[in-house]
Each structure stands twice: as structure tokens, then as C-alpha cells.
Design a protein around this motif. Structure first.
Motif, PDB file in Angstrom:
ATOM      1  N   LEU A  30       0.813  -1.191   0.000  1.00  0.00           N
ATOM      2  CA  LEU A  30       0.000   0.000   0.000  1.00  0.00           C
ATOM      3  C   LEU A  30       0.859   1.259   0.000  1.00  0.00           C
ATOM      4  CD1 LEU A  30      -2.790  -1.038   2.497  1.00  0.00           C
ATOM      5  CD2 LEU A  30      -2.902  -0.988   0.004  1.00  0.00           C
ATOM      6  N   HIS A  31       2.039   1.168   0.549  1.00  0.00           N
ATOM      7  CA  HIS A  31       2.924   2.318   0.595  1.00  0.00           C
ATOM      8  C   HIS A  31       3.784   2.332  -0.647  1.00  0.00           C
ATOM      9  CE1 HIS A  31       1.633   2.852   4.708  1.00  0.00           C
ATOM     10  NE2 HIS A  31       1.913   1.603   4.955  1.00  0.00           N
ATOM     11  N   LEU A  32       4.534   3.428  -0.793  1.00  0.00           N
ATOM     12  CA  LEU A  32       5.441   3.544  -1.926  1.00  0.00           C
ATOM     13  C   LEU A  32       6.443   2.389  -1.871  1.00  0.00           C
ATOM     14  CD1 LEU A  32       6.358   5.488  -4.217  1.00  0.00           C
ATOM     15  CD2 LEU A  32       7.890   6.507  -2.534  1.00  0.00           C
ATOM     16  N   PRO A  33       6.583   1.629  -2.934  1.00  0.00           N
ATOM     17  CA  PRO A  33       7.567   0.547  -2.950  1.00  0.00           C
ATOM     18  C   PRO A  33       8.953   1.085  -2.663  1.00  0.00           C
ATOM     19  CG  PRO A  33       6.119   0.406  -4.843  1.00  0.00           C
ATOM     20  CD  PRO A  33       5.842   1.722  -4.187  1.00  0.00           C
ATOM     21  N   THR A  34       9.735   0.324  -1.922  1.00  0.00           N
ATOM     22  CA  THR A  34      11.070   0.779  -1.562  1.00  0.00           C
ATOM     23  C   THR A  34      12.106  -0.278  -1.897  1.00  0.00           C
ATOM     24  OG1 THR A  34      10.860  -0.071   0.691  1.00  0.00           O
ATOM     25  CG2 THR A  34      10.217   2.213   0.328  1.00  0.00           C
ATOM     26  N   LEU A  35      13.294   0.215  -2.203  1.00  0.00           N
ATOM     27  CA  LEU A  35      14.423  -0.652  -2.484  1.00  0.00           C
ATOM     28  C   LEU A  35      15.598  -0.108  -1.698  1.00  0.00           C
ATOM     29  CD1 LEU A  35      15.829  -2.885  -4.171  1.00  0.00           C
ATOM     30  CD2 LEU A  35      16.250  -1.142  -5.926  1.00  0.00           C
ATOM     31  N   SER A  36      16.184  -0.950  -0.850  1.00  0.00           N
ATOM     32  CA  SER A  36      17.350  -0.538  -0.067  1.00  0.00           C
ATOM     33  C   SER A  36      18.574  -1.271  -0.571  1.00  0.00           C
ATOM     34  CB  SER A  36      17.128  -0.866   1.409  1.00  0.00           C
ATOM     35  OG  SER A  36      16.074  -0.097   1.937  1.00  0.00           O
ATOM     36  N   VAL A  37      19.635  -0.536  -0.810  1.00  0.00           N
ATOM     37  CA  VAL A  37      20.880  -1.132  -1.294  1.00  0.00           C
ATOM     38  C   VAL A  37      22.043  -0.549  -0.504  1.00  0.00           C
ATOM     39  CG1 VAL A  37      19.949  -1.487  -3.618  1.00  0.00           C
ATOM     40  CG2 VAL A  37      21.259   0.584  -3.116  1.00  0.00           C
ATOM     41  N   GLN A  38      23.161  -1.238  -0.573  1.00  0.00           N
ATOM     42  CA  GLN A  38      24.385  -0.742   0.048  1.00  0.00           C
ATOM     43  C   GLN A  38      25.144   0.130  -0.953  1.00  0.00           C
ATOM     44  OE1 GLN A  38      23.505  -1.724   3.472  1.00  0.00           O
ATOM     45  NE2 GLN A  38      25.687  -1.238   3.356  1.00  0.00           N
ATOM     46  N   GLU A  39      25.783   1.118  -0.439  1.00  0.00           N
ATOM     47  CA  GLU A  39      26.623   1.972  -1.285  1.00  0.00           C
ATOM     48  C   GLU A  39      27.623   1.118  -2.052  1.00  0.00           C
ATOM     49  OE1 GLU A  39      28.643   4.958   0.950  1.00  0.00           O
ATOM     50  OE2 GLU A  39      29.610   5.861  -0.804  1.00  0.00           O
ATOM     51  N   THR A  75      26.013   2.338  -6.929  1.00  0.00           N
ATOM     52  CA  THR A  75      25.059   3.274  -6.329  1.00  0.00           C
ATOM     53  C   THR A  75      25.701   4.092  -5.215  1.00  0.00           C
ATOM     54  OG1 THR A  75      23.444   1.516  -6.732  1.00  0.00           O
ATOM     55  CG2 THR A  75      22.678   3.438  -5.561  1.00  0.00           C
ATOM     56  N   GLN A  76      25.369   5.374  -5.220  1.00  0.00           N
ATOM     57  CA  GLN A  76      25.929   6.312  -4.249  1.00  0.00           C
ATOM     58  C   GLN A  76      24.816   6.890  -3.373  1.00  0.00           C
ATOM     59  OE1 GLN A  76      27.679   9.229  -6.851  1.00  0.00           O
ATOM     60  NE2 GLN A  76      29.160   7.781  -7.707  1.00  0.00           N
ATOM     61  N   PRO A  77      25.155   7.405  -2.194  1.00  0.00           N
ATOM     62  CA  PRO A  77      24.115   8.005  -1.335  1.00  0.00           C
ATOM     63  C   PRO A  77      23.305   9.082  -2.050  1.00  0.00           C
ATOM     64  CG  PRO A  77      26.125   7.694  -0.075  1.00  0.00           C
ATOM     65  CD  PRO A  77      26.460   7.341  -1.500  1.00  0.00           C
ATOM     66  N   GLY A  78      23.928   9.801  -2.953  1.00  0.00           N
ATOM     67  CA  GLY A  78      23.223  10.834  -3.712  1.00  0.00           C
ATOM     68  C   GLY A  78      22.186  10.284  -4.678  1.00  0.00           C
ATOM     69  N   ASP A  79      22.192   8.974  -4.873  1.00  0.00           N
ATOM     70  CA  ASP A  79      21.187   8.346  -5.734  1.00  0.00           C
ATOM     71  C   ASP A  79      19.884   8.090  -4.980  1.00  0.00           C
ATOM     72  OD1 ASP A  79      23.789   6.317  -7.236  1.00  0.00           O
ATOM     73  OD2 ASP A  79      22.958   8.233  -7.933  1.00  0.00           O
ATOM     74  N   MET A 133       9.313   4.250  -7.280  1.00  0.00           N
ATOM     75  CA  MET A 133      10.044   3.341  -6.394  1.00  0.00           C
ATOM     76  C   MET A 133      11.035   4.182  -5.608  1.00  0.00           C
ATOM     77  SD  MET A 133      11.013   0.171  -5.433  1.00  0.00           S
ATOM     78  CE  MET A 133      10.556  -1.009  -6.708  1.00  0.00           C
ATOM     79  N   LYS A 134      10.992   4.039  -4.288  1.00  0.00           N
ATOM     80  CA  LYS A 134      11.920   4.797  -3.456  1.00  0.00           C
ATOM     81  C   LYS A 134      13.205   4.003  -3.277  1.00  0.00           C
ATOM     82  CE  LYS A 134      12.387   7.098   1.006  1.00  0.00           C
ATOM     83  NZ  LYS A 134      11.721   7.440   2.283  1.00  0.00           N
ATOM     84  N   LEU A 135      14.305   4.589  -3.680  1.00  0.00           N
ATOM     85  CA  LEU A 135      15.611   3.953  -3.534  1.00  0.00           C
ATOM     86  C   LEU A 135      16.331   4.579  -2.351  1.00  0.00           C
ATOM     87  CD1 LEU A 135      17.895   2.086  -4.634  1.00  0.00           C
ATOM     88  CD2 LEU A 135      18.662   4.049  -5.981  1.00  0.00           C
ATOM     89  N   THR A 136      16.752   3.728  -1.416  1.00  0.00           N
ATOM     90  CA  THR A 136      17.532   4.187  -0.265  1.00  0.00           C
ATOM     91  C   THR A 136      18.900   3.537  -0.334  1.00  0.00           C
ATOM     92  OG1 THR A 136      15.543   4.405   1.090  1.00  0.00           O
ATOM     93  CG2 THR A 136      17.659   4.316   2.241  1.00  0.00           C
ATOM     94  N   VAL A 137      19.929   4.349  -0.316  1.00  0.00           N
ATOM     95  CA  VAL A 137      21.296   3.849  -0.389  1.00  0.00           C
ATOM     96  C   VAL A 137      21.920   3.976   0.988  1.00  0.00           C
ATOM     97  CG1 VAL A 137      23.534   4.058  -1.520  1.00  0.00           C
ATOM     98  CG2 VAL A 137      21.430   4.610  -2.783  1.00  0.00           C
ATOM     99  N   ASN A 138      22.311   2.853   1.548  1.00  0.00           N
ATOM    100  CA  ASN A 138      22.900   2.830   2.884  1.00  0.00           C
ATOM    101  C   ASN A 138      24.426   2.924   2.788  1.00  0.00           C
ATOM    102  OD1 ASN A 138      20.308   2.332   4.142  1.00  0.00           O
ATOM    103  ND2 ASN A 138      20.461   0.280   3.283  1.00  0.00           N
ATOM    104  N   PRO A 139      25.020   3.824   3.554  1.00  0.00           N
ATOM    105  CA  PRO A 139      26.488   3.989   3.472  1.00  0.00           C
ATOM    106  C   PRO A 139      27.225   2.795   4.080  1.00  0.00           C
ATOM    107  CG  PRO A 139      25.537   5.460   5.120  1.00  0.00           C
ATOM    108  CD  PRO A 139      24.382   4.771   4.451  1.00  0.00           C
TER     109      PRO A 139
END
Lengths: 113, 113
Positions: free
Chosen positions: B6-15, B80-84, B107-113
Motif C-alpha cells: 500500500l505504501h510507496l515501494p522501496t528498495l534498499s541497497v548498500q553503497e 550506487t551512491q548516497p546521492g542516488d 520506487m523509493k531507492l535508499t542507499v545505505n552507506p
């Protein structure tokens, strides 16, 4: 130099009021748009103008009235604001036809209380 | 990992990892596709585009793949960089019928440092 600029950036107003959002582009584009982005980030087109003429009206309530005094400007006037009108409104522009990228303004966050 | 619902789909990746963002488009007559990036508090910004006569296009650290058979579009981001970190949208444009840029759900992309 801002390519697509819209004002104000934030707008808080009471239900029933009438408000306007202004948009200007200095890219020389023929086509301008208004999009609405809801709380789930979904972007939906509202209107499209080509050279000051209305091309697309996506079944938006007639409380919303776009006005294009010239091809560099597309303003959005909203009458009798409702709670459900709260959203972020984006203006955009592109060259006409042929499928080209649209350039977006920074958005106007409208909050109706 | 990726989540939808129901929420915005999210994708979390490592830097430093490669990211792949997928999009299913709706109109088989669409002939032009764009990926947009939207950072918090800003308007969508063009990343890369592709026309229907191509199946792959590369930019700087980004690649778009188009599979017209299954109406699928993907955006690959290398290293992928944090600025992405942002919300990414695919958009489709069809010259037939009403010519307008229609956006996918984002799709929300979150880049973890």
C-alpha cells in the motif's frame, strides 16, 4: 537560471478559499502541463496546454481552471478549495509533440485545512 | 531488499552495489519512455530516455532496458551512491490518441552507506 519556476512553493489555506499557483518557463517550449502528486507520490496529469490552447483535461473538477496568458505561462486557479485538494502540484513544460522529456518545476505544496 | 504494497515501494541497497529498478508500463502503443528521479522537496528530474525502436540505452552509470514483448522497463544504476537516494519514476508517452506523459507508481531507492 530556473527553467520552470512556480510560485508559491508552499500554500496553506482554509477550505472554501480560492487560490492561484503561477508557473513560468524560460525554455521556449510550446507545451506546458500541470501534474498533481498525492501523498503516495503518484503523479497524475491534470492539464496540458500547447501554445496557449488546452489540449488535455483529465476529468479534473471544474473548480480547477488553468489559464495560459502566453506560451511561457500556465497558471492554475482553484476555487472553493477542499481538503482533498491537498497535494503537491507540479508545473512542467516540453517541446511540442514527438515525445520529448518534460522539465518540471520544484512543486507547490498545497495544504487545505 | 524490495517491498511493495500500500505504501510507496522501496528498495534498499548498500553503497557501491548495483541497483535495478523495474517498471511495468500499460500501453503497448507507447513509443517513448523516460526515467525520472525525484529528490525530497524537488520536482522530477530527467535521467535517461529510450525510444521503442531500441532495447537498451546507456548513460553515465545508468542503463535503461526496454522489453516491449512484456511491456517492461528497467533502470540499472551502477555503483550506487548516497546521492542516488530518491524516488524513481518511469514515464511512458504515446503519440497515438491523447499525447501525454503518463507516470508509473514510483520506487523509493535508499542507499545505505
Amino acid at each position: 537560471d530556473t527553467a520552470v519556476s512556480q510560485t508559491p512553493k508552499y500554500l496553506v489555506t482554509q477550505m472554501g478559499n480560492d487560490k492561484s499557483i503561477k508557473c513560468e518557463q524560460n525554455l521556449g517550449h510550446d507545451t506546458m502541463y500541470w501534474y498533481k502528486q498525492d501523498s503516495k507520490k503518484f503523479l497524475k496529469i491534470m492539464f496540458s496546454y500547447n501554445n496557449k490552447e488546452l489540449i488535455i483535461n483529465e476529468t479534473v473538477p471544474n473548480r480547477f481552471s488553468p489559464k495560459s496568458p502566453d506560451k511561457a505561462h500556465l497558471n492554475l486557479h482553484i476555487n472553493s478549495l477542499e481538503l482533498g485538494d491537498s497535494a503537491v502540484y507540479f508545473c512542467a513544460s516540453s517541446t511540442a509533440g514527438a515525445g520529448t522529456e518534460a522539465f518540471f518545476g520544484q512543486g507547490t505544496r498545497l495544504t487545505v485545512v | 531488499g524490495e517491498s511493495v504494497g500500500l505504501h510507496l515501494p522501496t528498495l534498499s541497497v548498500q553503497e557501491g552495489d548495483n541497483s535495478i529498478i523495474n517498471c511495468a508500463y500499460s500501453n503497448s502503443a507507447s513509443d517513448y519512455f523516460i526515467w525520472y528521479k525525484q529528490e525530497s522537496g524537488k520536482g522530477p528530474q530527467f535521467i535517461i530516455d529510450i525510444r521503442s525502436n531500441m532495447d537498451k540505452r546507456q548513460g553515465q552509470r545508468v542503463t535503461v532496458l526496454l522489453n516491449k514483448t512484456v511491456k517492461h522497463l528497467s533502470l540499472q544504476i551502477a555503483a550506487t551512491q548516497p546521492g542516488d537516494s530518491a524516488v524513481y519514476f518511469c514515464a511512458e508517452f504515446s503519440q497515438g490518441g491523447s499525447e501525454k506523459l503518463v507516470f508509473g507508481k514510483g520506487m523509493k531507492l535508499t542507499v545505505n552507506p
